[in-house]
Design an enzyme around this catalytic site. Structure first.
Site, PDB file in Angstrom:
ATOM      1  N   THR A  15      86.988   0.443  41.500  1.00 39.76           N
ATOM      2  CA  THR A  15      86.444   0.311  42.603  1.00 39.76           C
ATOM      3  C   THR A  15      85.409  -0.847  42.700  1.00 39.76           C
ATOM      4  O   THR A  15      85.683  -1.744  43.522  1.00 39.76           O
ATOM      5  CB  THR A  15      85.595   1.472  43.107  1.00 39.76           C
ATOM      6  OG1 THR A  15      86.367   2.661  43.231  1.00 39.76           O
ATOM      7  CG2 THR A  15      85.149   1.290  44.654  1.00 39.76           C
ATOM      8  N   TYR A  68      93.025   7.905  51.708  1.00 39.84           N
ATOM      9  CA  TYR A  68      93.360   7.755  53.030  1.00 39.84           C
ATOM     10  C   TYR A  68      94.487   8.948  53.373  1.00 39.84           C
ATOM     11  O   TYR A  68      94.330   9.438  54.417  1.00 39.84           O
ATOM     12  CB  TYR A  68      94.039   6.376  53.482  1.00 39.84           C
ATOM     13  CG  TYR A  68      94.175   6.082  54.789  1.00 39.84           C
ATOM     14  CD1 TYR A  68      93.062   6.027  55.675  1.00 39.84           C
ATOM     15  CD2 TYR A  68      95.375   6.198  55.501  1.00 39.84           C
ATOM     16  CE1 TYR A  68      93.076   5.971  57.134  1.00 39.84           C
ATOM     17  CE2 TYR A  68      95.762   6.385  56.734  1.00 39.84           C
ATOM     18  CZ  TYR A  68      94.673   5.891  57.548  1.00 39.84           C
ATOM     19  OH  TYR A  68      94.828   5.766  58.827  1.00 39.84           O
ATOM     20  N   TYR A  70      90.231  10.150  38.370  1.00 37.68           N
ATOM     21  CA  TYR A  70      88.945   9.591  38.984  1.00 37.68           C
ATOM     22  C   TYR A  70      88.728  10.247  40.478  1.00 37.68           C
ATOM     23  O   TYR A  70      89.611  10.247  41.236  1.00 37.68           O
ATOM     24  CB  TYR A  70      89.163   8.039  38.872  1.00 37.68           C
ATOM     25  CG  TYR A  70      87.994   7.342  39.818  1.00 37.68           C
ATOM     26  CD1 TYR A  70      86.816   7.992  40.036  1.00 37.68           C
ATOM     27  CD2 TYR A  70      88.397   6.156  40.109  1.00 37.68           C
ATOM     28  CE1 TYR A  70      85.814   7.350  40.813  1.00 37.68           C
ATOM     29  CE2 TYR A  70      87.276   5.153  40.876  1.00 37.68           C
ATOM     30  CZ  TYR A  70      86.002   5.969  41.056  1.00 37.68           C
ATOM     31  OH  TYR A  70      85.074   4.957  41.797  1.00 37.68           O
ATOM     32  N   ARG A 102      84.645   8.181  48.757  1.00 39.74           N
ATOM     33  CA  ARG A 102      85.330   6.956  49.241  1.00 39.74           C
ATOM     34  C   ARG A 102      86.783   7.181  49.453  1.00 39.74           C
ATOM     35  O   ARG A 102      87.480   6.399  50.239  1.00 39.74           O
ATOM     36  CB  ARG A 102      85.313   5.813  48.144  1.00 39.74           C
ATOM     37  CG  ARG A 102      83.953   5.305  47.791  1.00 39.74           C
ATOM     38  CD  ARG A 102      83.922   4.330  46.958  1.00 39.74           C
ATOM     39  NE  ARG A 102      84.419   3.140  47.709  1.00 39.74           N
ATOM     40  CZ  ARG A 102      83.639   1.933  47.536  1.00 39.74           C
ATOM     41  NH1 ARG A 102      82.210   1.953  47.141  1.00 39.74           N
ATOM     42  NH2 ARG A 102      83.972   1.096  48.182  1.00 39.74           N
ATOM     43  N   LYS A 162      86.917  11.217  35.726  1.00 36.60           N
ATOM     44  CA  LYS A 162      85.560  10.571  35.911  1.00 36.60           C
ATOM     45  C   LYS A 162      85.209  11.437  37.154  1.00 36.60           C
ATOM     46  O   LYS A 162      86.082  11.383  38.392  1.00 36.60           O
ATOM     47  CB  LYS A 162      85.717   9.084  36.287  1.00 36.60           C
ATOM     48  CG  LYS A 162      84.719   8.434  37.041  1.00 36.60           C
ATOM     49  CD  LYS A 162      84.862   7.143  37.434  1.00 36.60           C
ATOM     50  CE  LYS A 162      83.447   6.525  37.923  1.00 36.60           C
ATOM     51  NZ  LYS A 162      83.820   5.196  38.581  1.00 36.60           N
ATOM     52  N   ILE A 172      81.005   6.484  33.554  1.00 37.78           N
ATOM     53  CA  ILE A 172      81.607   5.304  34.164  1.00 37.78           C
ATOM     54  C   ILE A 172      80.765   4.466  35.278  1.00 37.78           C
ATOM     55  O   ILE A 172      80.399   5.110  36.339  1.00 37.78           O
ATOM     56  CB  ILE A 172      83.086   5.406  34.517  1.00 37.78           C
ATOM     57  CG1 ILE A 172      84.000   5.971  33.396  1.00 37.78           C
ATOM     58  CG2 ILE A 172      83.644   3.949  35.096  1.00 37.78           C
ATOM     59  CD1 ILE A 172      85.357   6.215  33.764  1.00 37.78           C
TER      60      ILE A 172
END
Length: 291
Positions: A44, A107, A133, A138, A161, A203
């Protein structure tokens, strides 16, 4: 197992937005010298959402080449299309990446079963260590600990993560996924406490700006030295906050540019940090003694 300070590397760009490979090489060498334990290429923070596939793979290959085996390189290869994620993961393996970081599909909001099948498809298609992740803030999709535990049974899935900032998830995931499964913090503000609980590192975004301090803080926390970890983290707390004063990676790219390590390139729809935020980020950098 990759452990410690794993920096989610920014992608240097010139004023036109083109990837600056010369600066990228210098940035990789900077992190090796500062004690960073591993790098994430095109996560990201590396603007994966605005690089096309050719650029994405070129940056991964470049970081692998520049690191030259001195520290591990984890390639960001997630996508909201399973087919695309498989292709990126396959190309990362061909480039020589040590592992892949695969973000929860964004999304389209898959079900938990959809998440399992997505990761199973990548696991079955590409024989490379894969790190889940989860960043629902987000992606709009939360991979629950029970799903992480289920996916962890697949042979190529080696870690996660966890970027919710919810410390209670650590033990749930550990209980479900087992002692050999790597669990990384994806939230700088709580990474010290996360690693004191037993986490395998972070991370980190902050590690772009203060790599030596982040490494030392996480090593202390992972060793159970709470006092030392707190003393170091006190210098970093303002960075943990102010590097998110606008959407990541806007503030962190500005900070790394202030350090003279990259130019002032960023891609739309992201924009350069606005002037009203300069003082807050600069003050945090001074507390961390990086300027």
């Amino acid at each position: 197992m990759i452990q410690g300070s794993i920096v989610a590397l920014v992608t240097p760009m010139d004023d036109s937005g083109a990837v600056d490979f010369k600066r990228l090489q210098a940035l990789v060498q900077f992190h090796i010298g500062q004690g960073t334990d591993a790098l994430v290429a095109v996560g990201t923070t590396g603007e994966s959402a605005t690089l096309d596939e050719q650029e994405h793979c070129a940056v991964i290959k470049a970081v692998v080449d520049y690191a030259d085996g001195k520290i591990p390189v984890i390639a960001g290869t997630g996508a909201n299309s399973t087919t695309e994620a498989v292709n990126l993961t396959r190309r990362a393996k061909e480039a020589g990446a040590d592992a892949c970081l695969i973000v929860t599909p964004y999304y389209n909001k898959p079900t938990q079963e959809g998440l399992f099948l997505h990761h199973k498809a990548i696991n079955d298609a590409v024989d490379i260590p894969q790190i889940l992740y989860n960043v629902p803030g987000r992606t709009g999709c939360d991979m629950l600990p029970e799903t992480v535990g289920r996916i962890a049974q697949l042979k190529n899935i080696v870690g996660v993560k966890e970027a919710t900032g919810d410390l209670s998830r650590y033990q749930k995931i550990r209980d479900l996924a087992g002692p050999d499964f790597a669990i990384y913090s994806g939230d700088d503000a709580s990474s010290r406490e996360f690693c004191l609980l037993g986490g395998n590192g972070s991370i980190t975004v902050t590690g772009n700006v203060a790599p030596k301090l982040i490494h030392e803080m996480l090593m202390a926390a992972m060793a159970g030295d709470a006092a030392t970890a707190l003393a170091i983290d006190t210098k970093l707390m303002a960075l943990h906050k102010n590097l998110f004063i606008q959407s990541n990676p806007i503030p962190v790219k500005w900070a790394v540019a202030e350090m003279g390590l990259i130019g002032k390139g960023i891609r739309l729809p992201l924009t350069w940090l606005t002037e009203d935020c300069f003082d807050a980020v600069r003050a945090a950098m001074r507390l961390a003694e990086v300027i």
